[in-house]
Design an enzyme around this catalytic site. Structure first.
Site, PDB file in Angstrom:
ATOM      1  N   GLN A 127      82.431  44.090  33.513  1.00 38.96           N
ATOM      2  CA  GLN A 127      83.217  43.647  32.354  1.00 38.96           C
ATOM      3  C   GLN A 127      84.619  43.162  32.726  1.00 38.96           C
ATOM      4  OE1 GLN A 127      82.699  46.733  29.469  1.00 38.96           O
ATOM      5  NE2 GLN A 127      82.090  45.303  27.888  1.00 38.96           N
ATOM      6  N   TYR A 229      71.474  37.744  25.391  1.00 40.05           N
ATOM      7  CA  TYR A 229      71.602  36.317  25.068  1.00 40.05           C
ATOM      8  C   TYR A 229      70.489  35.898  24.124  1.00 40.05           C
ATOM      9  CZ  TYR A 229      74.877  35.569  28.925  1.00 40.05           C
ATOM     10  OH  TYR A 229      75.965  35.592  29.746  1.00 40.05           O
TER      11      TYR A 229
HETATM   12  P1  NAD Z   1      76.614  32.592  24.212  1.00 39.84           P
HETATM   13  O1  NAD Z   1      77.898  31.874  24.435  1.00 39.84           O
HETATM   14  O2  NAD Z   1      75.487  32.382  25.152  1.00 39.84           O
HETATM   15  O3  NAD Z   1      76.070  32.232  22.741  1.00 39.84           O
HETATM   16  C1  NAD Z   1      76.913  32.327  21.617  1.00 39.84           C
HETATM   17  C2  NAD Z   1      76.115  32.832  20.447  1.00 39.84           C
HETATM   18  O4  NAD Z   1      75.247  31.807  19.960  1.00 39.84           O
HETATM   19  C3  NAD Z   1      75.203  34.031  20.759  1.00 39.84           C
HETATM   20  O5  NAD Z   1      75.580  35.112  19.925  1.00 39.84           O
HETATM   21  C4  NAD Z   1      73.817  33.517  20.422  1.00 39.84           C
HETATM   22  O6  NAD Z   1      72.973  34.520  19.881  1.00 39.84           O
HETATM   23  C5  NAD Z   1      74.134  32.453  19.401  1.00 39.84           C
HETATM   24  N1  NAD Z   1      73.044  31.506  19.111  1.00 39.84           N
HETATM   25  C6  NAD Z   1      72.130  30.947  19.943  1.00 39.84           C
HETATM   26  N2  NAD Z   1      71.284  30.158  19.270  1.00 39.84           N
HETATM   27  C7  NAD Z   1      71.676  30.185  17.964  1.00 39.84           C
HETATM   28  C8  NAD Z   1      71.202  29.570  16.775  1.00 39.84           C
HETATM   29  N3  NAD Z   1      70.128  28.767  16.757  1.00 39.84           N
HETATM   30  N4  NAD Z   1      71.864  29.853  15.624  1.00 39.84           N
HETATM   31  C9  NAD Z   1      72.927  30.673  15.598  1.00 39.84           C
HETATM   32  N5  NAD Z   1      73.421  31.276  16.685  1.00 39.84           N
HETATM   33  C10 NAD Z   1      72.801  31.044  17.857  1.00 39.84           C
HETATM   34  O7  NAD Z   1      76.858  34.158  24.074  1.00 39.84           O
HETATM   35  P2  NAD Z   1      78.112  35.014  24.606  1.00 39.84           P
HETATM   36  O8  NAD Z   1      79.257  34.809  23.708  1.00 39.84           O
HETATM   37  O9  NAD Z   1      78.310  34.711  26.026  1.00 39.84           O
HETATM   38  O10 NAD Z   1      77.594  36.492  24.402  1.00 39.84           O
HETATM   39  C11 NAD Z   1      76.264  36.861  24.655  1.00 39.84           C
HETATM   40  C12 NAD Z   1      76.078  38.362  24.473  1.00 39.84           C
HETATM   41  O11 NAD Z   1      76.593  39.072  25.573  1.00 39.84           O
HETATM   42  C13 NAD Z   1      76.733  38.961  23.265  1.00 39.84           C
HETATM   43  O12 NAD Z   1      75.834  39.895  22.704  1.00 39.84           O
HETATM   44  C14 NAD Z   1      77.906  39.697  23.805  1.00 39.84           C
HETATM   45  O13 NAD Z   1      78.317  40.761  22.982  1.00 39.84           O
HETATM   46  C15 NAD Z   1      77.333  40.166  25.097  1.00 39.84           C
HETATM   47  N6  NAD Z   1      78.352  40.511  26.074  1.00 39.84           N
HETATM   48  C16 NAD Z   1      78.215  41.677  26.792  1.00 39.84           C
HETATM   49  C17 NAD Z   1      79.172  41.999  27.745  1.00 39.84           C
HETATM   50  C18 NAD Z   1      79.069  43.249  28.550  1.00 39.84           C
HETATM   51  O14 NAD Z   1      78.346  44.150  28.198  1.00 39.84           O
HETATM   52  N7  NAD Z   1      79.768  43.307  29.660  1.00 39.84           N
HETATM   53  C19 NAD Z   1      80.229  41.159  27.982  1.00 39.84           C
HETATM   54  C20 NAD Z   1      80.327  39.992  27.236  1.00 39.84           C
HETATM   55  C21 NAD Z   1      79.369  39.665  26.290  1.00 39.84           C
END
Ligand code: NAD
Length: 381
Positions: A127, A229
């Protein structure tokens, strides 16, 4: 070990991969930091500040790339720089690894290793190194400010002597890191915020930030998620989602598009016909524009007006908040370097769960043909 920080050369890039704070931190760990003159200038960090914490400054031409153990960058360095890396050198940055056959060939030529920060796993242990999150957060924040500044209305509800103004209605597509920060920012400005995502798990996060969650269409082939994702949605699912969003769009003043599926084109959620249903004066900011866009008609780096609706193709927003974007990016990289640093170099263990996915070339071998070779791109869903 000797770490090199070049001045970024990609057009519009204002960030830098190390700040005086992280230089101090890495020098304390025994590293030698060499910073190109002017590297931090666009982000508000002066050469003198780097020198004061122990960095050696160099002029672009005079740089001794051949002796660097690692090059820390934001975007991939120029080809002529890559050509001068010594065997075994490490390159760390946002290296745009999807389909990056040229870059891999150059790195393998030099027997260099490269860590693409886009591929860092989203696990708790990583993280502090999570560049995607630190930068997406900034993009989500800035997207709302851009939309608010371009909007023909107030965002908050106001009660004035001339009567009451209703709050603006904000629609956010995608509730990942950028979408949730956009939600929080729009709420701080006083907007009423609706959020759509395909992962039902985010409903609770949206509601805890004061947003109203639009449940995804209830179809059997719902894309759901893999490893946090979204999977790629089927065309039938997207069609159902568009139908659902059309009514929301007609009521929206501001739309922030952040929906992404890793390694795939962005889902097209707003069609031309849906734009026709929006009110003139409304604003769409498309953060997914570089991946093909969530919205019809958005162009990377450009703002276009279509029947009174402003379409902002918001590419590279973190670079427009370069001081804080660099501060966070540099801390992420420093944490990663500290993780691999050993007394006389780096320990790049491909078995390490943090490195396994993101060490995409190692000692002359590409380890992630699945994402580098477009022909080998396998569907995530
Ligand atoms: P991302 O940038 O890949 O995608 C952004 C968002 O778009 C996602 O929430 C995805 O579900 C959504 N999406 C995809 N298709 C869609 C559609 N057709 N309609 C509406 N929404 C749609 O995602 P991100 O911001 O990089 O985050 C991905 C995940 O990783 C999240 O759950 C986040 O909380 C998690 N995360 C975990 C950690 C950790 O544990 N270290 C750190 C960062 C993020």
């Amino acid at each position: 070990v000797k770490l090199l920080i070049p001045r970024e050369t990609a057009p519009g890039e204002r960030r830098v991969a190390a700040t005086p704070e992280t230089v101090r931190r890495l020098v304390a760990k025994g590293a030698t930091l060499q910073v190109e003159r002017g590297a931090g200038q666009a982000a508000g960090f002066l050469d003198a500040d780097y020198a004061a914490v122990g960095a050696e400054l160099w002029d672009g031409e005079a740089c001794d790339w051949e002796t660097a153990d690692a090059v820390l960058c934001v975007q991939p360095p120029r080809a002529e720089v890559l050509a001068r890396l010594q065997a075994g050198a490490l390159l760390v940055g946002l290296l745009a690894p999807y389909g990056a056959t040229d870059l891999v060939e150059r790195l393998n030529d030099r027997r260099a290793s490269a860590i693409a920060l886009e591929l860092l796993p989203r696990i708790t242990r990583a993280q502090s190194m999570d560049v995607l999150s630190s930068q997406a957060n900034i993009a989500g924040y800035k997207a709302v400010l851009l939309a608010a500044a371009a909007l023909d209305r107030y965002v908050p509800m106001l009660m004035t002597a001339a009567g009451t103004i209703q709050p603006s209605r904000v629609l956010i597509l995608g509730a990942g890191v950028a979408g949730l920060q956009a939600l929080a920012t729009a709420r701080r400005l006083g907007g009423v915020v609706y959020v759509s995502d395909v992962r039902p798990a985010v409903k609770e996060q949206v509601e805890s930030l004061g947003g109203r969650f639009i449940d995804p269409p209830q179809l059997e082939e719902a894309p759901a998620e893999v490893g946090g994702y979204a999977r790629q949605a089927s065309e039938a699912f997207l069609a159902a989602q568009r139908q659902q969003l059309a009514d929301q769009l007609a009521l929206a003043d501001m739309v922030i598009c952040t929906a992404l599926v890793p390694g795939r084109p962005a889902p097209r959620l707003i069609s031309e016909a849906m734009l026709d249903g929006m009110r003139p004066g409304a604003v769409v900011v498309d953060l997914a524009v570089a991946q093909g866009g969530n919205c019809f008609g958005t162009i990377p780096g450009a703002t276009v007006e279509r029947r009174g609706v402003l379409l902002i193709g918001a590419d590279g927003l973190p670079s427009t908040v370069p001081n804080h974007a660099s501060a966070l990016y540099a801390r992420n990289i420093a944490a990663l370097i500290e993780h691999v640093l050993v007394e006389d170099g780096f320990r790049l263990d491909p078995e390490d769960p943090i490195l396994d996915g993101c060490l995409f070339t190692h000692a002359g071998v590409c380890r992630r043909d699945d994402i580098v070779q477009p022909a080998g791109l396998s569907p995530i869903g």
